[in-house]
Design an enzyme around this catalytic site. Structure first.
Site, PDB file in Angstrom:
ATOM      1  N   SER A   1       0.321 -21.695  62.704  1.00 19.18           N
ATOM      2  CA  SER A   1       1.550 -21.915  61.940  1.00 19.18           C
ATOM      3  C   SER A   1       1.184 -22.424  60.547  1.00 19.18           C
ATOM      4  O   SER A   1       0.183 -23.119  60.377  1.00 19.18           O
ATOM      5  CB  SER A   1       2.434 -22.957  62.636  1.00 19.18           C
ATOM      6  OG  SER A   1       3.533 -23.330  61.819  1.00 19.18           O
TER       7      SER A   1
ATOM      8  N   TYR B   1       3.843 -31.165  66.385  1.00 22.02           N
ATOM      9  CA  TYR B   1       3.733 -29.715  66.219  1.00 22.02           C
ATOM     10  C   TYR B   1       2.686 -29.384  65.160  1.00 22.02           C
ATOM     11  O   TYR B   1       1.838 -28.506  65.360  1.00 22.02           O
ATOM     12  CB  TYR B   1       5.090 -29.123  65.834  1.00 22.02           C
ATOM     13  CG  TYR B   1       5.083 -27.616  65.709  1.00 22.02           C
ATOM     14  CD1 TYR B   1       5.213 -26.810  66.838  1.00 22.02           C
ATOM     15  CD2 TYR B   1       4.945 -26.993  64.470  1.00 22.02           C
ATOM     16  CE1 TYR B   1       5.205 -25.429  66.741  1.00 22.02           C
ATOM     17  CE2 TYR B   1       4.929 -25.614  64.360  1.00 22.02           C
ATOM     18  CZ  TYR B   1       5.060 -24.840  65.495  1.00 22.02           C
ATOM     19  OH  TYR B   1       5.041 -23.459  65.388  1.00 22.02           O
TER      20      TYR B   1
END
Length: 280
Positions: A147, A160
């Protein structure tokens, strides 16, 4: 065409019952690969399998294996079932991921689960599959879904960000090891999606925002980038082009190189400087 993507090869896709994972499973099946869909929900797997078959895949060429990637035993069982069903695995897409939200003090007790799924699911998946892929002597491709948040680490969801930063570092180390292992044909790639409209990003919305790409657009870009030989597969979307991503990444690295405060992009003393940098 990458040799691992040849017709008749086998792909395992974790998180394969929805979103990017399902789009990848459909893409690979249409390309003539046999596909193993791994996900934590058996009902969604059954639905996804029927979707892939409806695209034209032979029923015997598509299997589903319920798998919680946070569980090493289940990952090993996934590998056993995929190799038993198809004899080899040429493509492993470690794609399963969650984003329930997190805070720095873990008041919601989400950190362990996020790290176990998003980071250790990728690490253990590669550690379990790669040696068997190498031993087969066949071409292989390991795609790990990272990501942009694991690179620029914006505030607001630290668990995250950490999980995806770990995926980046692990995949770099994995590819370094693979390219320095004589006589084997397995490679790794770091897949870095942009804004993609999936259940992970929907947040209650039922229609795709204008700025988002579809999973299908993102997967098309992924495999086009694989064909170009890219390791870092940095995807744009309808809001952010590559030039903007590059500037954000350079600025984040500059916090260390120039000894700025951490996350200076969001620091009031540097907000104007960042905006100027982005527009220059």
């Amino acid at each position: 065409m990458h040799a691992a993507l040849a017709k008749g090869s086998t792909a395992v896709v974790t998180g394969g019952a929805s979103g990017i994972g399902l789009a990848a499973a459909r893409y690979l099946a249409r390309a003539g690969l046999r596909v193993c869909i791994a996900d934590c929900d058996a009902g969604r797997i059954a639905t996804a399998r029927q979707i892939v078959i409806a695209d034209g895949a032979a029923p015997g060429d598509v299997i589903g294996v319920p798998t919680d990637v946070a569980d090493k035993t289940q990952l090993s069982a996934l590998a056993d079932q995929a190799f038993a069903a198809f004899g080899a695995v040429n493509v492993l897409m470690n794609n399963a991921g969650i984003q329930p939200g997190s805070d720095i003090f873990d008041a919601a007790n989400n950190w362990d689960r996020i790290l176990d799924v998003n980071m250790f699911g990728v690490i253990r998946g590669a550690q379990i599959f790669a040696p068997r892929m190498i031993a087969s002597g066949q071409p292989g491709l390991i795609i790990n879904t990272g990501s942009k948040q694991g690179i620029t680490t914006p505030p607001g969801d630290p668990a995250y960000n950490i999980s995806k930063a770990g995926v980046k570092v692990f995949t770099e180390a994995l590819q370094h090891t693979l390219r320095n292992t004589p006589g084997q044909q397995v490679e790794a790639r770091l897949f870095i999606p942009g804004f993609v409209f999936t259940s992970l990003t929907a947040h209650g919305r039922t229609e795709k925002p204008a700025g988002a790409w579809t999973p299908e657009q993102t997967v098309d870009f992924l495999f086009q980038s694989v064909e170009r030989g890219n390791f870092y597969i940095l995807c744009p979307d309808n809001e952010v082009d590559r030039a903007t991503d590059e500037k954000r990444i350079h600025w984040a690295a500059g916090d260390i190189a120039e000894n700025r405060p951490p996350l200076s992009r969001w620091h009031p003393d540097f907000a104007d400087a960042f905006k100027e940098w982005l527009s220059s």
